[in-house]
Design a protein around this motif. Structure first.
Motif, short mmCIF file in Angstrom:
data_model
loop_
_atom_site.label_atom_id
_atom_site.label_comp_id
_atom_site.label_asym_id
_atom_site.label_seq_id
_atom_site.Cartn_x
_atom_site.Cartn_y
_atom_site.Cartn_z
N LEU A 201 -9.82 15.35 -8.33
CA LEU A 201 -9.20 14.33 -7.28
C LEU A 201 -8.51 15.45 -5.88
O LEU A 201 -8.28 16.31 -6.10
N SER A 202 -9.07 14.82 -4.87
CA SER A 202 -8.43 15.59 -3.61
C SER A 202 -7.05 15.36 -3.48
O SER A 202 -6.47 14.25 -3.98
N ALA A 203 -6.43 16.00 -2.57
CA ALA A 203 -4.93 15.93 -2.11
C ALA A 203 -4.62 14.57 -1.62
O ALA A 203 -3.66 13.95 -2.32
N SER A 204 -5.41 14.11 -0.68
CA SER A 204 -5.26 12.74 -0.34
C SER A 204 -5.64 11.68 -1.20
O SER A 204 -4.90 10.46 -1.48
N GLU A 205 -6.66 11.87 -2.13
CA GLU A 205 -6.82 10.86 -3.35
C GLU A 205 -5.72 10.86 -4.13
O GLU A 205 -5.50 9.66 -4.61
N ALA A 206 -5.09 11.96 -4.63
CA ALA A 206 -4.01 11.80 -5.43
C ALA A 206 -2.75 10.90 -4.80
O ALA A 206 -2.15 10.34 -5.52
#
Length: 271
Positions: A201-206
């Motif tokens: 997951l990307s940081a924003s998706e997390a």
């Protein structure tokens, strides 16, 4: 506990790297679990609830809802339950709010004290073990209904892999994989995390995954507060990467909440 943040106590004992051991030996009355608390306090003390944590590509993220309850009452809509433990780790609290917050403060000083005495950061394993010792020391109060169950997460400096640790009321430490949740809404949040979490997951998706897990928990657990659109109160969220721990900004959280709610409205969900 007022003496702890100021660190005005004499070291003594040859400069032990454990601030907890020093206070336990010289000033045990200052410890959050050293107080004589009436048994009836368990029914009247505010309690914090749901905390979620998950790994993502490059680090780990932790978020907590903003509600504290006192029996069937909402004691606070603005409580903060996730804190930086040091530059590369965070800790979230569920359970008796007052004792938990004092325990977090003590943990923060413990890690800072170790770094000053030893000249280096404690390892992530060492931090997790120190927190477990504090939870274990609170066992007599936990047996009276004043339990504290933290969730700990962090990263070793120079690493890109986040790690999660959960605890039981006896101080038992358990390393979790991928994601975890604690608190009264944890069973619902954990179910959401199982469906939403993905490797890398990307940081924003997390952030979006954590927000949605808390929304799911608030939908079924009355002690968990979801995002408050009227007051613009979002889950307290911290991210830890190789650059250190940083609090996720209000604008990013608001965007994540709007994304989740807009999708659910478009889907016409009724359950």
């Amino acid at each position: 506990m007022d003496a702890l943040p100021g660190r005005s106590l004499p070291l003594g004992g040859g400069g032990t790297p454990s601030f907890l051991d020093h206070v336990r030996a010289h000033h045990p009355q200052l410890l959050p679990f050293g107080a004589d608390i009436p048994a009836a306090a368990a029914q009247q003390a505010p309690h914090g609830t749901t905390i979620v944590a998950l790994t993502f590509a490059g680090g780990v993220l932790m978020a907590g809802d903003r509600r504290a309850t006192m029996g069937s009452l909402i004691a606070s809509r603005r409580i903060e339950k996730v804190f930086p433990a040091d530059r590369f780790s965070v800790v979230g609290i569920a359970g008796t709010a007052g004792i938990a917050i004092d325990m977090v403060r003590l943990f923060q000083v413990e890690l800072e004290h170790y770094e000053k005495i030893e000249g280096t950061l404690l390892s992530l394993e060492g931090k997790a073990n120190r927190l477990g010792a504090m939870v274990r020391a609170n066992l007599p109060l936990a047996m009276q209904g004043l339990s504290v169950v933290p969730l700990f997460a962090g990263i070793e400096p120079g690493s890109r892999t986040g790690r999660l640790f959960s605890y039981d009321v006896t101080g038992g430490r358990h390393e979790e994989c991928e994601h975890h949740s604690v608190g009264s809404g944890s069973v619902f949040a954990r179910g959401a995390l199982k469906k939403l979490w993905q490797p890398q997951l990307s940081a924003s998706e997390a952030v979006t995954v954590a927000v949605e897990a808390i929304i799911d928990a608030s939908d079924d657990d009355s002690a968990t507060g979801g995002p408050d659109l009227a007051r613009r109160l979002w889950p307290v969220t911290w991210r830890v990467t190789g650059d250190g721990a940083a609090r996720v900004g209000q604008d990013e959280l608001a965007a994540a909440v709007e994304t989740v709610l807009a999708r659910r409205m478009a889907e016409g969900r009724e359950a």
